[in-house]
Design an enzyme around this catalytic site. Sequence first.
Site, PDB file in Angstrom:
ATOM      1  N   ARG A  46       6.233   3.861 -88.100  1.00 19.67           N
ATOM      2  CA  ARG A  46       7.205   4.298 -89.098  1.00 19.67           C
ATOM      3  C   ARG A  46       7.936   5.543 -88.599  1.00 19.67           C
ATOM      4  NH1 ARG A  46       5.609   8.718 -89.942  1.00 19.67           N
ATOM      5  NH2 ARG A  46       7.386   9.230 -91.267  1.00 19.67           N
ATOM      6  N   ARG A 101      13.116  -3.583 -91.944  1.00 14.20           N
ATOM      7  CA  ARG A 101      13.404  -2.419 -92.805  1.00 14.20           C
ATOM      8  C   ARG A 101      14.900  -2.137 -92.698  1.00 14.20           C
ATOM      9  NH1 ARG A 101       9.545   2.645 -92.905  1.00 14.20           N
ATOM     10  NH2 ARG A 101      10.126   2.577 -95.102  1.00 14.20           N
ATOM     11  N   ASP A 271      17.069   9.093 -92.106  1.00 13.28           N
ATOM     12  CA  ASP A 271      17.015   7.680 -91.708  1.00 13.28           C
ATOM     13  C   ASP A 271      18.390   7.139 -91.385  1.00 13.28           C
ATOM     14  OD1 ASP A 271      14.448   8.133 -93.416  1.00 13.28           O
ATOM     15  OD2 ASP A 271      14.115   6.382 -92.153  1.00 13.28           O
ATOM     16  N   LYS A 282      13.605  10.007 -96.931  1.00 13.25           N
ATOM     17  CA  LYS A 282      12.521   9.601 -97.822  1.00 13.25           C
ATOM     18  C   LYS A 282      12.793   9.969 -99.274  1.00 13.25           C
ATOM     19  CE  LYS A 282       9.626   7.692 -97.072  1.00 13.25           C
ATOM     20  NZ  LYS A 282       9.703   6.227 -97.314  1.00 13.25           N
TER      21      LYS A 282
HETATM   22  O1  MRU Z   1       9.170   5.235 -94.814  1.00 15.43           O
HETATM   23  P1  MRU Z   1       9.025   6.135 -93.625  1.00 15.43           P
HETATM   24  O2  MRU Z   1       7.707   6.798 -93.548  1.00 15.43           O
HETATM   25  O3  MRU Z   1       9.410   5.435 -92.346  1.00 15.43           O
HETATM   26  O4  MRU Z   1      10.114   7.264 -93.873  1.00 15.43           O
HETATM   27  C1  MRU Z   1      10.305   8.241 -92.906  1.00 15.43           C
HETATM   28  C2  MRU Z   1      11.305   9.261 -93.267  1.00 15.43           C
HETATM   29  O5  MRU Z   1      11.924   9.222 -94.301  1.00 15.43           O
HETATM   30  C3  MRU Z   1      11.584  10.289 -92.225  1.00 15.43           C
HETATM   31  O6  MRU Z   1      11.929  11.502 -92.805  1.00 15.43           O
HETATM   32  C4  MRU Z   1      12.748   9.811 -91.349  1.00 15.43           C
HETATM   33  O7  MRU Z   1      12.505   8.519 -90.894  1.00 15.43           O
HETATM   34  C5  MRU Z   1      13.012  10.711 -90.206  1.00 15.43           C
HETATM   35  S1  MRU Z   1      11.749  10.639 -88.992  1.00 15.43           S
HETATM   36  C6  MRU Z   1      12.244  11.681 -87.762  1.00 15.43           C
END
Ligand code: MRU
Length: 382
Positions: A46, A101, A271, A282
């Site tokens: 992730r 995703r 993201d 997130k």
């Molecule tokens: O659902 P996740 O755990 O993949 O979400 C991750 C995040 O939201 C991170 O902040 C984002 O991917 C940046 S990682 C450098």
Amino acid sequence: MDHVRLSESGTSVIILDQSLLPGEEKYLELKTLEEMVEAIKKLQVRGAPAIGIFAGYALAALSKQQCRPQPIRSCCGASGTSDEVFLQEIQFQGDALKGARPTAVNLAWAVDRVIKAVRVEMFRARQEDPLRLNANAGARRLAEAAVREAKAIHEEDIQMCRSIAQYGLEEVQKICAANDHEGPIGILTHCNAGPLATSEYGTALGPILLGAEQGVEFRVFADETRPLLQGARLTTYELQKAGVDVTLICDNMAASVMRTGAVQAVFVGCDRVAANGDTANKIGTFGVAILAKHFGIPFYVLGPSSSIDLECASGSDIPIEERDPEEIKSKYYEKPMAPEEVKCFNPAFDVTDAELISGIITEKGVCRYPYKESLAVQIGNE
Ligand code: MRU
């Protein structure tokens, strides 16, 4: 040891299963497309850049399997050995990985890069054979192109994280100097944007980990990050391992902590960043940004340029993943904590308005509002 890597034979991908952390450090070897797609969906791997790196290696490993005398199994039902069949196969695999995703743009970006590298190799083979006697590059050569590109994506991410860490550290030190702040630098972060979500330093945790190496003292507040607890499980785990002072708080405690004056800046990852600077990260990040604005605390987004999507004009163009309600009702509880039939809304990400962001820190420097211009200049300069 890299937490996402190609196996020695090159035909499978090894990952540290992040869904089991911090209790168990278990590595998984993924061989089939189905296993790889599931690993992304289940968040065993992730974090936006990490799923991009993973997808690159997944395509590389599946391509290497095509070089065996008997390919393990055709994913899309194609057969034969020609380059066209190879391309059909990798495109099918790429689409399946991309579909796992939808929000983090790095996933599609990495898949497209690897497929493009394969196409370029096919084109080169045709150029080298003007008489068209054997215009195929062949599976081995195409697979090598996929492996090279996947490794390049990983290597570039390491360099990008280092550079982001450097810019972020300089930025927060400037803020502290301007405010005559003395003592440990207080940072609040949400979710996990550390090495596990990327490679080496991470993005949001990069300035902290780099600073710690240089003797700069930080005091980090990690939001637990409901419902999947990436802050509690992963951010505290990474910072503790690095010897950084970290305090875990529930998401609803951020305002109280900010009010005490203990937070000099907020650092979060991303993201997908739209062309106007609206940023998907997130779920809960948007609320943190509103709180930071209320308390006059600078709020920074840190991410590689591969997270910037100029095709999305604004945040409303970013697809937001919705996940299983059981993540809210029962996951991580000993027994369900809500009536069985209750309605739930479980978006995995939210969008923070560009106006709330003090700076977007990429490997190329710090972009400032209005982001439409500053992001375009940075990305356009490539
Ligand atoms: O659902 P996740 O755990 O993949 O979400 C991750 C995040 O939201 C991170 O902040 C984002 O991917 C940046 S990682 C450098």
